[in-house]
Design a protein around this motif. Structure first.
Motif, mmCIF file in Angstrom:
data_model
loop_
_atom_site.group_PDB
_atom_site.id
_atom_site.type_symbol
_atom_site.label_atom_id
_atom_site.label_comp_id
_atom_site.label_asym_id
_atom_site.label_seq_id
_atom_site.Cartn_x
_atom_site.Cartn_y
_atom_site.Cartn_z
ATOM 1 N N TRP A 18 0.836 -1.211 0.000
ATOM 2 C CA TRP A 18 0.000 0.000 0.000
ATOM 3 C C TRP A 18 0.870 1.260 0.000
ATOM 4 C CZ3 TRP A 18 -3.635 1.142 4.791
ATOM 5 C CH2 TRP A 18 -4.336 2.342 4.581
ATOM 6 N N GLU A 22 1.204 4.339 -2.571
ATOM 7 C CA GLU A 22 1.007 5.740 -2.166
ATOM 8 C C GLU A 22 2.189 6.606 -2.608
ATOM 9 O OE1 GLU A 22 -1.575 7.253 -0.792
ATOM 10 O OE2 GLU A 22 -2.780 5.651 0.124
ATOM 11 N N LEU A 82 4.829 11.806 3.500
ATOM 12 C CA LEU A 82 4.062 10.814 4.275
ATOM 13 C C LEU A 82 4.690 10.527 5.640
ATOM 14 C CD1 LEU A 82 2.810 8.286 1.580
ATOM 15 C CD2 LEU A 82 1.716 10.333 2.491
ATOM 16 N N ARG A 195 -9.096 4.820 -0.927
ATOM 17 C CA ARG A 195 -7.890 5.391 -1.550
ATOM 18 C C ARG A 195 -7.436 4.462 -2.680
ATOM 19 N NH1 ARG A 195 -5.499 9.511 1.429
ATOM 20 N NH2 ARG A 195 -3.518 9.225 0.335
ATOM 21 N N ALA A 197 -4.568 3.806 -3.872
ATOM 22 C CA ALA A 197 -3.369 3.024 -3.546
ATOM 23 C C ALA A 197 -3.726 1.828 -2.667
ATOM 24 C CB ALA A 197 -2.335 3.902 -2.838
#
Lengths: 221, 224
Positions: A18, A22, A82, A195, A197
């Protein structure tokens, strides 16, 4: 960065998959079956002595531990925003929640073992299963409290790698605990799983999954 | 940012030892608040306000409360100066350090599961012997990986020397020895002795008091 991720569908390695999505990083994916012996092969054990996923090769260096990999990738790709850098006001909360992902994850792993891996009822301890379920609910309760001010993600400034570390467990939790009493957690979960991703980290159609029941009830003692 | 004296909420013999030991390594003074596992003190409202999942450790520091020992260790390393306990972001040992830090908690989870089965389920009928067997085996496999890491003769997890990853791991190794026989792990045994000989480790032990978990040195698997 040249990245190879060793992954089993629906296992903790989903976090890394994931996050890679992202971050928009290119990677090679090696998928293993959680239930056959492919994680016990000599070649895999050379990579990961305990035969677990994830293992990730980053420019030839092997890293285990999804929490460490998530932290490390967020640091390496600092410009993607992030992570939260050591000088950030949110650093403490970021670290605390990132590690909390495994406080949540361990109860899910224990429940997965009890409900799914130990298929014979005599092998299980309903007492332990009950306790783990209660502890899972308590761990989620802290997140309900955190999210109750209306924030979209765990940190007030927005989506972060901590949401990936915790989000894997949030995605999984309703198979073991009803979220009716945790409306903010339920809304947060809905936000995470939409989302793009995240969707790419899910198993493809027809793949063998770890979780096949919508809900796993604790057996009566 | 204020750097007033932190308060550590702890249970002797729990993961809170990691934080206390690190504070001693750093020479940071701390106020210690003790709890007991079985006297209900973790269930009091005052503690719940600090740690909503009612677990130790909880660390009040610089105006916020942390509840994850791994996060506390990282945060202390980042904010307290004059030490070499953490490779900085970008350092070549950074990935390895992060991995060991998290790996200590993979072992910690196994120990917690064995604690539940051996210490806290009073009636043998409540236990699952297969779970106890699997957890013990997993813990042994995880320790074997550590033994292999130390086989090149290094004194600590990182080749460059003692770090906070050893503080995370040292508690875990101490607890693991109650469930896995270390006879096959000479490097790990020497590593454990090396850690326990550190002045800060002993200082933390004295501050913490008598551990509340184990009444025996070793807990064998029940006979089937």
């Amino acid at each position: 960065m040249k990245i190879t991720l060793h992954h089993a569908h629906e296992a903790r390695s989903m976090r890394v998959l994931w996050l890679l999505e992202e971050l928009g990083l290119p990677y090679e994916l090696q998928v293993y079956d959680f239930f056959d012996k492919s994680l016990r092969s000599d070649s895999y054990l050379a990579l990961h002595p305990a035969g677990r996923v994830p293992a990730v090769e980053i420019d030839g260096q092997v890293m285990l531990e999804s929490g460490a990999i998530v932290e490390y990738l967020a640091e390496r790709c600092a410009d993607m925003g992030l992570g939260r850098a050591p000088q950030s006001d949110e650093r403490m909360a970021y670290l605390d929640l990132l590690h909390y992902g495994e406080t949540l994850g361990q109860h899910l792993a224990n429940l997965t073992q009890a409900h799914i891996v130990l298929y014979e009822p005599w092998m299980r301890s309903p007492t332990q299963m009950g306790l783990e379920t209660k502890r899972l609910a308590k761990v989620l309760g802290r997140l309900e409290q955190l999210l109750s001010d209306g924030r979209d993600y765990l940190l007030a400034s927005g989506f972060s790698a901590a949401d990936v570390a915790v989000g894997y467990g949030i995605w999984l939790a309703p198979r073991f605990v009803h979220l009716d009493a945790l409306p903010h957690v339920a809304a947060y979960r809905a936000r995470l799983i939409t989302r793009p991703a995240f969707a790419k980290a899910l198993p493809p159609e027809g793949a063998r999954r770890i979780y096949t029941q919508a809900f796993y009830e604790v057996p009566n003692v | 940012m204020t750097t007033s004296k932190p308060t550590l909420h702890s249970i002797a013999g729990s993961r809170s030892f990691r934080v206390l030991w690190l504070l001693c390594e750093l020479g940071v003074d701390v106020d210690l608040v003790d709890y007991q596992i079985t006297d209900g003190s973790l269930q009091q409202d005052g503690f719940k306000a600090l740690s909503p999942a009612r677990r130790v450790p909880a660390l009040e520091i610089d105006g916020i409360t942390l509840v994850e020992s791994g996060a506390m260790v990282q945060y202390l390393c980042e904010t307290r100066a004059d030490h070499s306990l953490m490779p900085a972001v970008g350092n070549e040992e950074r990935a390895e350090w992060l991995q060991w830090l998290h790996y200590a908690e993979t072992l910690g989870t196994g120990i917690q599961n064995l604690n539940m089965q051996h210490l806290f389920l009073p009636d043998p009928a409540m236990r699952s012997i297969p779970v106890m067997g699997i957890e013990t085996k997993r813990l042994a496999i995880a320790l074997k990986a550590l033994e292999a890491r130390l086989a090149d003769g290094r004194a600590y997890l990182l080749a460059s020397g003692f770090s906070a990853a050893d503080v995370m791991m040292g508690f875990t190794v101490w607890a693991a020895a109650h469930y896995v026989d270390f006879a096959a792990f000479p490097n790990l045994t020497a590593y454990q002795d090396r850690l326990a000989a550190r002045a800060a480790y002993q200082q933390a032990q004295a501050l913490e008091g008598v551990q509340q978990f184990y009444t025996r040195d070793f807990y064998a698997l029940p006979e089937v």
